[in-house]
Design a protein around this motif. Structure first.
Motif, mmCIF file in Angstrom:
data_model
loop_
_atom_site.group_PDB
_atom_site.id
_atom_site.type_symbol
_atom_site.label_atom_id
_atom_site.label_comp_id
_atom_site.label_asym_id
_atom_site.label_seq_id
_atom_site.Cartn_x
_atom_site.Cartn_y
_atom_site.Cartn_z
ATOM 1 N N ARG A 268 1.029 -0.989 0.012
ATOM 2 C CA ARG A 268 0.253 -0.162 -0.489
ATOM 3 C C ARG A 268 0.544 1.309 -0.109
ATOM 4 O O ARG A 268 0.342 2.035 -0.171
ATOM 5 N N SER B 190 0.313 4.039 -2.301
ATOM 6 C CA SER B 190 -0.079 5.420 -2.313
ATOM 7 C C SER B 190 1.054 6.444 -3.434
ATOM 8 O O SER B 190 0.565 7.837 -3.794
ATOM 9 N N SER C 113 0.331 9.138 -6.198
ATOM 10 C CA SER C 113 0.895 10.899 -5.789
ATOM 11 C C SER C 113 1.307 11.201 -7.656
ATOM 12 O O SER C 113 1.248 12.282 -7.853
#
Length: 263
Positions: A173, A177, A181
């Motif tokens: 995860r 993430s 971005s």
């Protein structure tokens, strides 16, 4: 008497720019006229020869600009009748394509492109060792959907989802993430690329299939290689155009910076 040197056309073909950069300039000039209200919604554009002269563009550059703006839904090309400005509001125009010069002023974009090249191939290689059959089937479905898309925003949205699904398959995860971005920060540049690169559909399909086949084979090295080639090609294309637009920006012109000849 010696002949006077011929004045250079404003069209950037005369400055030795790449063909792609010329199209960027052509799009911006035509877009500016529409945004300024000189061509109202529903109005037919002047004939190609007249408009090319008004915008100081070559006719081939103008045709490419019209094609790109038609893909974005800004212009409506009616065969045998002419080209019309659609009824879309100016803010839709700006949202659809923005300005590549705006991207050129985004100093963080270069770093985001570099981050993507570092992170995404490694994530794809890791996914090859962990991806399940359901996700592989979903990826193949996304690839087939992308072949049918012509709206640049929709194409890039599906492309982002394709790569996000691969990263999610790693089960990491934090990595998911980080890449989310980075990829969102590069989305506008990729939309512009989808808008002006004429072979983007076939190119995208071929490279996504290379990634998919490597994942299906659970071959992490092949997955890394295919993803790296894909990301590197996008980065190289965007950087080349960013450099050309930055060099030809009003700020650069004011400082007397001239475009270098490109072979």
């Amino acid at each position: 008497m010696p002949k006077k040197p011929m004045a250079k056309k404003r069209d950037t073909d005369s400055l030795g720019e790449s063909a792609g950069s010329v199209v960027d300039v052509a799009i911006n000039r035509l877009k500016e006229r529409i945004e300024a209200g000189e061509f109202a919604p529903g109005q037919r554009l002047p004939p190609e020869m007249v408009l090319a002269g008004e915008l100081e563009l070559s006719r081939p550059s103008l045709r490419e600009a019209v094609r790109a703006l038609a893909m974005a839904g800004v212009l409506d090309v009616r065969r045998g009748d002419g080209t019309y400005v659609t009824d879309l509001r100016p803010d839709r125009l700006l949202r659809a394509i923005g300005s590549f010069l705006d991207l050129a002023h985004d100093t963080g974009l270069d770093e985001m492109l570099e981050c993507r090249k570092v992170l995404e191939p490694g994530a794809t290689a890791l996914a090859a060792t962990r991806i399940d059959e359901a996700t592989l089937d979903a990826l193949r479905g996304r690839i087939e959907r992308m072949r049918t898309l012509h709206d640049p925003e929709e194409l890039v949205r599906e492309d982002l989802a394709f790569h996000a699904d691969i990263v999610a398959a790693t089960g990491n995860r934090t990595l998911e993430s980080l890449l989310a971005s980075v990829t969102q920060r590069t989305a506008r540049a990729r939309i512009w690329r989808a808008l002006v690169k004429s072979d983007v559909l076939s190119w995208s399909h071929e490279q996504h299939m290379d990634i998919y086949r490597a994942l299906r084979a659970r071959d992490s090295l092949a997955a890394f290689t295919a993803a790296h080639r894909h990301v590197d090609d996008v980065e190289a294309w965007v950087r080349e155009r960013l450099d050309a637009v930055r060099e030809h920006s009003p700020e650069a012109d004011a400082k007397g910076i001239r475009m270098e000849e490109r072979i």
